[in-house]
Structure formats: structure tokens, C-alpha cells
Design a protein around this motif. Structure first.
Motif, PDB file in Angstrom:
ATOM      1  N   ARG A 122      -7.265   6.962  -7.564  1.00 13.18           N
ATOM      2  CA  ARG A 122      -8.513   6.344  -7.995  1.00 13.18           C
ATOM      3  C   ARG A 122      -9.357   7.380  -8.724  1.00 13.18           C
ATOM      4  O   ARG A 122      -9.834   8.328  -8.134  1.00 13.18           O
ATOM      5  N   GLY A 123      -9.529   7.180 -10.014  1.00 11.79           N
ATOM      6  CA  GLY A 123     -10.330   8.112 -10.802  1.00 11.79           C
ATOM      7  C   GLY A 123     -11.791   7.716 -10.790  1.00 11.79           C
ATOM      8  O   GLY A 123     -12.123   6.557 -10.569  1.00 11.79           O
ATOM      9  N   LYS A 159      -5.297   2.681 -18.806  1.00  7.47           N
ATOM     10  CA  LYS A 159      -6.223   2.998 -17.729  1.00  7.47           C
ATOM     11  C   LYS A 159      -7.091   1.782 -17.511  1.00  7.47           C
ATOM     12  O   LYS A 159      -7.626   1.212 -18.465  1.00  7.47           O
ATOM     13  N   LEU A 197     -15.486   6.792 -12.162  1.00 13.89           N
ATOM     14  CA  LEU A 197     -16.033   6.127 -13.340  1.00 13.89           C
ATOM     15  C   LEU A 197     -16.780   7.161 -14.181  1.00 13.89           C
ATOM     16  O   LEU A 197     -17.298   8.144 -13.649  1.00 13.89           O
ATOM     17  N   TYR A 216      -4.311  -7.322  -2.753  1.00 13.52           N
ATOM     18  CA  TYR A 216      -5.196  -7.479  -3.900  1.00 13.52           C
ATOM     19  C   TYR A 216      -4.599  -8.438  -4.922  1.00 13.52           C
ATOM     20  O   TYR A 216      -5.263  -8.875  -5.830  1.00 13.52           O
ATOM     21  N   ILE A 236     -11.992  -2.891  -6.246  1.00  7.17           N
ATOM     22  CA  ILE A 236     -12.269  -1.469  -5.998  1.00  7.17           C
ATOM     23  C   ILE A 236     -12.759  -0.892  -7.318  1.00  7.17           C
ATOM     24  O   ILE A 236     -12.075  -0.999  -8.329  1.00  7.17           O
ATOM     25  N   GLU A 275       6.932   3.431 -13.527  1.00  6.50           N
ATOM     26  CA  GLU A 275       7.166   4.345 -12.416  1.00  6.50           C
ATOM     27  C   GLU A 275       8.322   5.319 -12.684  1.00  6.50           C
ATOM     28  O   GLU A 275       8.212   6.505 -12.415  1.00  6.50           O
ATOM     29  N   LEU A 322       2.437   6.540 -18.824  1.00  7.64           N
ATOM     30  CA  LEU A 322       1.136   5.889 -18.657  1.00  7.64           C
ATOM     31  C   LEU A 322       1.001   4.790 -19.705  1.00  7.64           C
ATOM     32  O   LEU A 322       1.237   5.025 -20.890  1.00  7.64           O
ATOM     33  N   GLU A 335     -10.378   0.379 -16.043  1.00  8.71           N
ATOM     34  CA  GLU A 335     -11.698   0.846 -15.593  1.00  8.71           C
ATOM     35  C   GLU A 335     -12.464  -0.329 -15.004  1.00  8.71           C
ATOM     36  O   GLU A 335     -12.755  -1.306 -15.689  1.00  8.71           O
ATOM     37  N   GLY A 346     -13.604   2.034 -10.088  1.00  6.54           N
ATOM     38  CA  GLY A 346     -12.979   3.307 -10.423  1.00  6.54           C
ATOM     39  C   GLY A 346     -12.077   3.165 -11.625  1.00  6.54           C
ATOM     40  O   GLY A 346     -12.069   2.131 -12.294  1.00  6.54           O
ATOM     41  N   ILE A 347     -11.316   4.232 -11.906  1.00 10.82           N
ATOM     42  CA  ILE A 347     -10.346   4.199 -12.999  1.00 10.82           C
ATOM     43  C   ILE A 347      -8.950   4.306 -12.390  1.00 10.82           C
ATOM     44  O   ILE A 347      -8.684   5.205 -11.596  1.00 10.82           O
ATOM     45  N   PHE A 348      -8.100   3.375 -12.780  1.00 14.09           N
ATOM     46  CA  PHE A 348      -6.764   3.312 -12.187  1.00 14.09           C
ATOM     47  C   PHE A 348      -5.718   3.340 -13.285  1.00 14.09           C
ATOM     48  O   PHE A 348      -5.870   2.662 -14.299  1.00 14.09           O
ATOM     49  N   GLU A 349      -4.681   4.121 -13.077  1.00 12.78           N
ATOM     50  CA  GLU A 349      -3.646   4.224 -14.090  1.00 12.78           C
ATOM     51  C   GLU A 349      -2.545   3.219 -13.820  1.00 12.78           C
ATOM     52  O   GLU A 349      -2.099   3.058 -12.687  1.00 12.78           O
ATOM     53  N   HIS A 385      -1.825   2.019  -9.905  1.00 15.39           N
ATOM     54  CA  HIS A 385      -2.241   2.887  -8.793  1.00 15.39           C
ATOM     55  C   HIS A 385      -3.552   2.403  -8.180  1.00 15.39           C
ATOM     56  O   HIS A 385      -4.299   1.670  -8.799  1.00 15.39           O
ATOM     57  N   GLY A 386      -3.821   2.849  -6.974  1.00 19.79           N
ATOM     58  CA  GLY A 386      -5.053   2.476  -6.292  1.00 19.79           C
ATOM     59  C   GLY A 386      -4.940   1.090  -5.679  1.00 19.79           C
ATOM     60  O   GLY A 386      -4.920   0.939  -4.461  1.00 19.79           O
ATOM     61  N   SER A 423       0.853  -1.177   0.000  1.00 17.93           N
ATOM     62  CA  SER A 423       0.000   0.000   0.000  1.00 17.93           C
ATOM     63  C   SER A 423       0.892   1.231   0.000  1.00 17.93           C
ATOM     64  O   SER A 423       1.975   1.222   0.550  1.00 17.93           O
ATOM     65  N   GLU A 424       0.406   2.291  -0.659  1.00 17.41           N
ATOM     66  CA  GLU A 424       1.194   3.522  -0.691  1.00 17.41           C
ATOM     67  C   GLU A 424       1.506   3.987   0.720  1.00 17.41           C
ATOM     68  O   GLU A 424       2.596   4.389   1.034  1.00 17.41           O
ATOM     69  N   GLU A 459       1.303   2.534 -14.824  1.00 13.37           N
ATOM     70  CA  GLU A 459       2.382   3.276 -15.467  1.00 13.37           C
ATOM     71  C   GLU A 459       3.746   2.700 -15.160  1.00 13.37           C
ATOM     72  O   GLU A 459       3.908   1.893 -14.247  1.00 13.37           O
TER      73      GLU A 459
END
Lengths: 148, 432
Positions: free
Chosen positions: B11-12, A144, B14, A51, A127, A136, A141, A146, A129-132, A105-106, A35-36, A134
């Protein structure tokens, strides 16, 4: 970040060989994640919520699979969007012509990439959401992801 | 900001569904024209904006409260500067990026929408203004309108750093920005006091404008409660008001654009200053587009009304303040929730000394604390509420300042502008 990155490299254990039923030419590097907030303080060794899944890239249990190739600082074929539903198992493989650190990320999945050895991230989409994802070091990038 | 260098905004959100888009867009159109046709015929908001005084605090109590809050504010600014100067360059180990881009830029302005002007309460520069008050010879006349162009310029610079520069979260750019901000506000606080700050500190201007929709405000040690949104009627028309609002609207829109796959592909593989250049052109183009839309609509109104008011456009910029808030909520609500947690974790050990001030040092960001459905609902409601409030305030402002109040034709360009801005915001959220 140097300290953190160095530690990540150490934290990633690269498996020497793959399981016998993996006929892919590429060797799989084991994924590791932190985790970050976990590596925000390098002296602390808290367990991160995990995860990542220990599943080979060609396993039948993988629902969504994508491979990416990085050549000369560019993603071959351009940036893509990987889409997955919650609960699905996602596998992302990245090959690069330079040594790099792959980061989603995330979910905060991290793996090292060596030229000729692609990194694979396998995880359960849990989780939304949208996660990038990349590289590092280059800050490039790749995709993404989704998840809904 | 899709992702600031490493990690802010991991976390972007949706994309909004097309169904949500249709519902919100339809509601926006309906409300817009209903307000025009069935709307009131006399300006009303200024009358109810007075609110009622709930209680009065003694000046001693007010002094104690503001002393505590402004020391807290000074600590926040001080910790940010210290970290930007001396702590390792990382968004994980260094608290400065999140202090600037999450606390100062998102949490304080958005919270001020609900609780009233928080930066006035916490600003350490207000403390400087208060302490130096008796040494100031010429007190600036608070009645005399000051220009907001300086604040607009600094907001544009800030947005450029955040959205266009290739290392927004780097230590050096953050340190330079903080030093310029602290220097600019400190000298202004000494020379011009609280009046100067309210018109020149970019953060103070932004929170002052955004908090005008809040139910709470403070007038001379009196806590005043009023209906939401009506406070906009009391926002003074100042030169540069339109510039401030449009610059921030432009920045937020470009932020939305830069999250689309189209823009992501465009800048893919472009590194360092090439990336900065492309993102600078993008930011300027989007801002110019928003400015042209606004000026086009307002000039058309002015011509139809045969009105020669030199501050015509600044008067109508007030109706864009709720739209701006709607944009801000839609874009940054989830970031405030998620990155705010990260900030709390970092705040326990701001210098990396191994402290655990708030017992949160080993916590994790809970990305499931609000569901995607909740986020989408907040985004859609933010946009629609901002739009409705914009139409209401614009109509009221038109009745106050137009010479031909009865003319619907003179008001039409403003309504079309608000609908256009709302559609742009929605499309960007659907393409996120």
C-alpha cells in the motif's frame, strides 16, 4: 512462491461462459482473492476479508473502468494511473498474449490470464492509498491504482 | 522501494496535496530566515545537551538487560540468515526480506529517533565485543576519531541492493548481504570492540546518528533525559560523516523519485539486469546531485568564512541528520505500520512449520489502522520538523565553527541548501 502461485491457480475458478447480457467478445474470468497472509501458510484455509465483487465488466454499477493490453512483455500505451474515490466500484480488465497471473496488491485480488481470455478484477474501493497491479510471473507493473 | 519484488510495501501513500506543500514550504522558508535574523549569537546547544541523569542502573542490572536484548538481537539476525538460506524464496512465506528491509532498516532506526539508540541495546555484535574485551591487547582509543567512510560504503551497497538491484527480496542477495554484514561486524567486534562497531557497523552508525535527536541516552549506566534535538550538538565531527548522511539522503530521495509516474514509465518493461542498470544510474545520479548541492553550499560557506578546517563539511553534515530523519519518517512511516503488522504475522511461524508463537499467524494486515489524513500529517510534520531542527542545529554549529560568526552571508548557503532539500522532498511526495 511457486507453492503459493500454484495454489492460486487452483483457487481461481474460470467461468466457462459469461452471463447472457454480456455482449463483450472476451470471456470473463472469475476473480478470486486471498489475503497475502492467508496464503502465507499454504496449509491454512482462513477466510480472507473479501474486497472482490461478482459484477460483470459492462455492468452499470461500475464507476471506474479501465482495460489494459499486454503485448510482448509491454503494456500497450504505457503505464497508467487509475484514480477512484472511496466507495466507488472499480473494474480492471487485462488481456495478455501469454498466460499470466494478475495481482492487485493491497486488496490482494488475483486472477489468471490465458491468451484470448482477459482477467477482470472488480472491487469496491475501500482502502485508500496507491496500489500496484502487476503480472505476477513477469513482475510487470501494469497500472497504479490511486484510491482516495 | 515502491514494491519489493512481490509484496513489501503493498500500500503506497497518497500524494501530498499541493495545499499541504504550500503550507509546509512556506513555514520552512519563514523559519529558516527567522532563525538567521533573530537567532541566538552564541552556540547554545552543547550546553543543554548534557541533560540530566534520571537514574543509574547497577552494572549487574545493565548486564542482565543487555544479555536479554542481545540474545533477542542474535535471534533476529539468526532467523533472518536461516530464512534467507533455507526457507522458500517468497516475500510471503519467507521472513528474511521483511526482517532486513522493515525491521533492521526502518523500524529500528526510526524507533531509535524516539527511544534512543536501540541497535546498541540489541546488537549481537555488541555482545561479541563485550565477551572478547579481556582478550583484546590494544584497546582502541575512543578519543581518537575514526573514519565513517567504510560505513558509508556499506550503506551505499545496501541501498543499491534495495533500490536498484532487480531482485532485492530474493533469497540469494539477502543471504549474501547478511553473511557479509555478520562477518564484517563479528571480526570488527573481536578486533576493535564497541568503538569499532559504533563507527563501522552500518546499522550501528545510522542508529547512533539518528538517535542523537532522542530525549533518551545512556551514559555509563546512567539513563539521561534531555530535550529533543539538542543531542545533535554532541555528535562528534568525524571524517566520512557527510558521506554517511548524504548517501542515505540520496537513497531516500531516489526511492521517492522511483515512485513517480515518470520513473515508473521509464523502467516499464525493462527487466532483470537492464532494470538494475537503469536504477543504478538513477540512484547514483540522485546521490551525486545531493552531494553536489551539499558540497557546493558548504564550500561556498567555507570560502566566505576563509576557513581552512579540513573537516568543515563533516561538521555541517550534522545539520542534515534531522533532515534525513524527516525524509525517513515521510517515506517509511506508513510502511513501518503496515509491513510491521505483516512481520508480526510472519514472526508467529518464521520457518513455515505451522507454529503460532504469538497467536498472529492467521491475522491480516489492517490497512485502515491509520487514516490517509494521519499519514499525510505525519509526512508533512516529519519534513517540517526535520527542516526546523536542521536550521537550528546548522545555525548553532555555524556559531561554533565559523570564524566570522556574525556574518549572515557565511550562513546563507546552508539555509538555502536546507530549503532546497526540503523542497525536493516535498515535490517528490506530491508526485508520489
Amino acid at each position: 512462491m511457486r507453492l503459493g502461485a500454484a495454489k492460486l491457480v487452483l483457487a481461481v475458478a474460470i467461468l466457462a461462459a459469461c452471463s447472457g447480457n454480456n455482449l463483450d467478445t472476451e470471456e470473463l474470468s472469475h476473480t478470486s482473492q486471498e489475503s497475502e497472509s492467508g496464503h502465507s501458510h499454504s496449509h491454512d484455509d482462513t477466510a480472507a476479508s473479501d474486497y472482490s465483487l461478482d459484477v460483470p465488466f459492462d455492468s452499470e454499477s461500475i464507476d471506474v473502468k479501465s482495460s489494459f493490453q499486454i503485448e510482448q512483455g509491454k503494456v500497450v500505451g504505457g503505464i497508467q494511473r487509475v484514480r477512484a474515490q472511496m466507495g466507488e466500484v472499480v473494474a480492471l480488465a487485462v488481456e495478455s498474449d501469454t498466460p499470466e497471473i494478475l495481482h492487485l496488491h493491497g486488496y490482494d485480488l488475483v486472477a489468471t490470464i490465458e491468451p484470448g481470455i482477459s482477467a477482470v478484477l472488480v472491487f469496491e474501493a475501500s482502502i485508500p492509498g496507491i496500489f500496484e497491479m502487476e503480472l505476477e510471473n513477469a513482475g510487470l507493473l501494469i497500472a497504479k491504482v490511486e484510491i482516495r | 522501494m515502491t514494491l519489493l519484488a512481490h509484496g513489501i510495501g503493498a500500500r503506497g501513500d497518497l500524494p501530498l496535496s499541493v495545499g499541504t506543500l504550500a503550507v509546509v514550504a512556506g513555514a520552512a522558508l519563514f523559519v529558516s530566515f527567522a532563525a538567521l535574523l533573530a537567532g541566538w549569537k552564541e552556540p547554545r546547544l552543547a550546553g543543554i545537551a548534557k541533560g540530566r541523569s534520571v537514574f543509574t542502573v547497577s552494572s549487574g542490572a545493565a548486564l542482565s538487560v543487555t544479555t536479554i536484548t542481545r540474545i533477542a538481537g542474535a535471534l533476529a539476525v539468526g532467523v533472518s540468515l536461516w530464512s534467507a538460506l533455507f526457507v522458500v524464496d517468497s516475500t510471503v512465506e519467507n521472513i528474511a526480506p521483511r526482517m532486513v528491509y522493515v525491521l533492521f532498516w526502518i523500524v529500528i532506526p526510526l524507533s531509535s529517533v524516539i527511544f534512543g539508540d536501540l541497535w546498541r541495546l540489541f546488537s549481537p555484535f555488541e555482545a561479541i565485543a563485550a565477551v572478547t574485551k579481556k582478550f583484546r591487547h590494544a584497546q582502541p582509543d575512543p578519543k581518537k576519531s575514526q573514519s565513517l567512510y567504510g560505513a558509508a560504503f556499506f550503506l551505499l551497497l545496501f541501498l543499491w541492493l534495495e533500490l536498484s538491484f532487480h531482485r532485492p527480496a530474493g533469497r540469494t542477495p539477502l543471504a549474501i548481504m547478511l553473511i557479509v554484514w555478520i562477518g564484517w561486524c563479528s571480526q570488527g567486534a573481536v578486533r576493535g570492540g564497541t568503538t569499532w562497531l559504533g563507527n563501522n557497523d552500518p546499522l550501528a552508525v545510522l542508529t547512533r546518528l539518528m538517535s542523537s535527536v532522542s530525549c533518551f541516552t545512556v551514559r555509563k549506566n546512567r539513563l539521561v533525559v534531555r530535550r529533543p534535538i539538542v543531542g545533535l550538538a554532541e555528535v562528534p565531527t568525524q571524517r566520512g560523516l557527510a558521506a554517511v548522511v548524504l548517501v542515505v539522503l540520496g537513497g531516500t530521495s531516489f526511492d521517492g523519485l522511483s515512485r513517480t509516474d515518470w520513473w515508473t514509465s521509464l523502467i516499464s518493461g525493462k527487466m532483470d539486469w537492464t532494470r538494475t542498470l537503469v536504477n543504478t544510474l538513477g540512484l547514483l545520479f540522485v546521490t551525486a546531485l545531493i552531494i553536489s548541492l551539499f558540497l557546493g553550499a558548504v564550500r561556498l560557506m567555507q570560502r566566505k568564512d576563509e576557513n581552512s578546517d579540513p573537516m568543515f563539511e563533516d561538521g555541517f553534515a550534522v545539520s542534515l541528520i534531522p533532515v534525513l530523519i524527516g525524509y525517513g519518517v515521510a517515506h517509511y512511516f506508513s510502511m513501518a505500520i503496515f509491513e510491521g503488522q505483516f512481520l508480526l504475522i510472519q514472526a508467529s511461524d518464521p520457518f513455515g512449520f505451522g507454529w503460532d508463537l504469538f497467536g498472529t499467524r492467521t491475522s491480516y494486515v489492517n490497512y485502515r489502522i491509520v487514516s490517509s489524513t494521519t499519514i499525510a500529517a505525519v509526512q508533512a510534520s516529519g519534513i517540517i520538523a526535520g527542516h526546523i531542527a536542521g536550521v537550528v542545529v546548522g545555525h548553532d554549529r555555524a556559531l561554533e565553527s565559523l570564524r566570522k560568526r556574525e556574518s549572515l552571508a557565511a550562513q546563507l548557503p546552508l539555509v538555502v541548501l536546507l530549503v532546497a532539500l526540503t523542497m525536493i522532498a516535498l515535490l517528490l511526495l506530491v508526485e508520489a
